[in-house]
Design a protein around this motif. Sequence first.
Motif, short mmCIF file in Angstrom:
data_model
loop_
_atom_site.label_atom_id
_atom_site.label_comp_id
_atom_site.label_asym_id
_atom_site.label_seq_id
_atom_site.Cartn_x
_atom_site.Cartn_y
_atom_site.Cartn_z
N GLY A 141 20.79 20.50 -12.73
CA GLY A 141 21.89 19.55 -12.57
C GLY A 141 22.79 19.91 -11.39
N THR A 142 23.07 21.20 -11.23
CA THR A 142 23.90 21.66 -10.12
C THR A 142 23.21 21.43 -8.78
OG1 THR A 142 24.91 23.33 -11.54
CG2 THR A 142 25.15 23.64 -9.17
N ILE A 143 21.89 21.62 -8.74
CA ILE A 143 21.13 21.36 -7.51
C ILE A 143 21.17 19.87 -7.17
CG2 ILE A 143 18.80 21.33 -6.52
CD1 ILE A 143 18.33 24.01 -8.04
N MET A 144 21.04 19.01 -8.17
CA MET A 144 21.14 17.58 -7.91
C MET A 144 22.52 17.24 -7.34
SD MET A 144 19.05 15.64 -10.98
CE MET A 144 19.73 16.49 -12.40
N ARG A 145 23.55 17.86 -7.89
CA ARG A 145 24.91 17.61 -7.41
C ARG A 145 25.06 18.08 -5.97
NH1 ARG A 145 30.30 20.03 -10.46
NH2 ARG A 145 31.87 18.93 -9.22
N SER A 146 24.54 19.27 -5.64
CA SER A 146 24.63 19.79 -4.28
C SER A 146 23.79 18.95 -3.32
CB SER A 146 24.16 21.25 -4.24
OG SER A 146 24.98 22.07 -5.03
N ALA A 147 22.61 18.53 -3.78
CA ALA A 147 21.74 17.71 -2.93
C ALA A 147 22.42 16.40 -2.58
CB ALA A 147 20.41 17.45 -3.64
N ASP A 148 23.04 15.78 -3.56
CA ASP A 148 23.76 14.53 -3.31
C ASP A 148 24.92 14.76 -2.35
OD1 ASP A 148 24.62 11.84 -3.65
OD2 ASP A 148 26.02 12.47 -5.20
N ALA A 149 25.68 15.83 -2.58
CA ALA A 149 26.85 16.12 -1.74
C ALA A 149 26.45 16.40 -0.30
CB ALA A 149 27.61 17.32 -2.31
N ALA A 150 25.30 17.03 -0.10
CA ALA A 150 24.86 17.39 1.25
C ALA A 150 24.01 16.30 1.90
CB ALA A 150 24.08 18.70 1.21
N GLY A 151 23.85 15.16 1.22
CA GLY A 151 23.13 14.03 1.81
C GLY A 151 21.63 14.10 1.70
N ALA A 152 21.10 14.91 0.78
CA ALA A 152 19.65 14.95 0.59
C ALA A 152 19.17 13.66 -0.06
CB ALA A 152 19.25 16.15 -0.26
N LYS A 153 17.92 13.34 0.18
CA LYS A 153 17.38 12.07 -0.34
C LYS A 153 16.91 12.20 -1.78
CE LYS A 153 14.42 8.21 1.03
NZ LYS A 153 15.51 7.23 1.00
N GLY A 154 16.32 13.35 -2.11
CA GLY A 154 15.82 13.48 -3.47
C GLY A 154 15.29 14.86 -3.79
N ILE A 155 14.81 14.99 -5.03
CA ILE A 155 14.31 16.25 -5.58
C ILE A 155 12.87 16.04 -6.02
CG2 ILE A 155 14.69 18.04 -7.33
CD1 ILE A 155 17.19 17.75 -5.75
N ILE A 156 12.00 16.97 -5.63
CA ILE A 156 10.62 16.98 -6.11
C ILE A 156 10.47 18.13 -7.09
CG2 ILE A 156 8.19 17.22 -5.47
CD1 ILE A 156 8.93 16.11 -2.71
N LEU A 157 10.05 17.83 -8.31
CA LEU A 157 9.88 18.84 -9.36
C LEU A 157 8.40 19.15 -9.49
CD1 LEU A 157 12.32 17.23 -11.95
CD2 LEU A 157 12.81 19.11 -10.37
N ILE A 158 8.05 20.43 -9.25
CA ILE A 158 6.65 20.84 -9.22
C ILE A 158 6.29 21.53 -10.53
CG2 ILE A 158 4.90 22.15 -7.96
CD1 ILE A 158 6.96 22.15 -5.58
N ASP A 159 5.21 21.09 -11.14
CA ASP A 159 4.69 21.66 -12.39
C ASP A 159 5.72 21.58 -13.53
OD1 ASP A 159 2.08 22.03 -11.67
OD2 ASP A 159 2.28 24.14 -11.16
N ASP A 160 5.75 22.58 -14.37
CA ASP A 160 6.51 22.49 -15.62
C ASP A 160 7.99 22.80 -15.40
OD1 ASP A 160 7.13 22.21 -18.28
OD2 ASP A 160 6.50 24.24 -18.81
N CYS A 161 8.72 21.82 -14.93
CA CYS A 161 10.17 21.98 -14.72
C CYS A 161 10.93 21.46 -15.93
CB CYS A 161 10.62 21.19 -13.48
SG CYS A 161 10.12 21.91 -11.90
#
Length: 276
Positions: A141-161
């Motif tokens: 959740g914190t990574i999603m928040r940071s990604a949004d704040a820094a203008g990232a487009k999205g998150i790719i979750l690999i395998d069993d996340c």
Amino acid sequence: MKNNHHVTIPAPITSTANAEVKFLRALHERKYRRQSGWFLAEGTRICNEAVALGWDMHRLAFLAGRDNETHVRKLLDALDRADGRALPMSEKLLQRISRKDNPQMLLGAFRQKWTDLDAVTPDLSRPWVALDRVRDPGNLGTIMRSADAAGAKGIILIDDCTDPYSVEAVRASMGAIFNVEIVQCNQSDFVAFTQQWTNQNGQIIGTALPASVDYRDADYSGALMILMGNEQAGLPPSLMQLCTQLIRLPMLGRSDSLNLAVATGVTLYEVLRNRR
């Protein structure tokens, strides 16, 4: 009865045996989120942000008697547009659904959105973040928040996340989950995808302790993907070899690593700094 939003406001729910209460409580479990495709978001600000971004709200649980308050009325309008259902109830039942001692006085149930890996293409202006087997929903959740704040487009979750739509991850994202794309894939599909990514001149920057390049000296030009390893093990060799650059974050004290969410945030803001 009807109000001026055209959505029915039923009599307040008072029983824990109510089917809607049971269903919303079940959304704490991953298997029920998978079966229904729904998830919970808590709080007025986050729910309003979601509907403003075009997410359909299918249920709105709120404290009985507050349907005429401005912030609730806006959400009832959105509920009407999505043909959803209003669920006024007691604070005790909201607490039971939320599983918090001091719950938000409002919870929304939304349908999950997933982006196909095939739809991910190099973007010169907005980086992607790829996470290998991230386990902690608070970290995600914190990574999603940071990604949004820094203008990232999205998150790719690999395998069993861990599930990005868990109550804990959504909570930690502070609403960012509604503004970043989410992709889920296995490692073999990710490996095949990275070949196309690099063939289109996309870079993959991984963080790893054996890396020789200080993160402040790396080349952040072009379309970027930031690849981060698991909280305990870091990036495995099979993913390190996919990277066009491996970087390290210097450890000047006795600690030998940073929390995954912190390391991701530092790297994303270094990307942002280099693009200004």
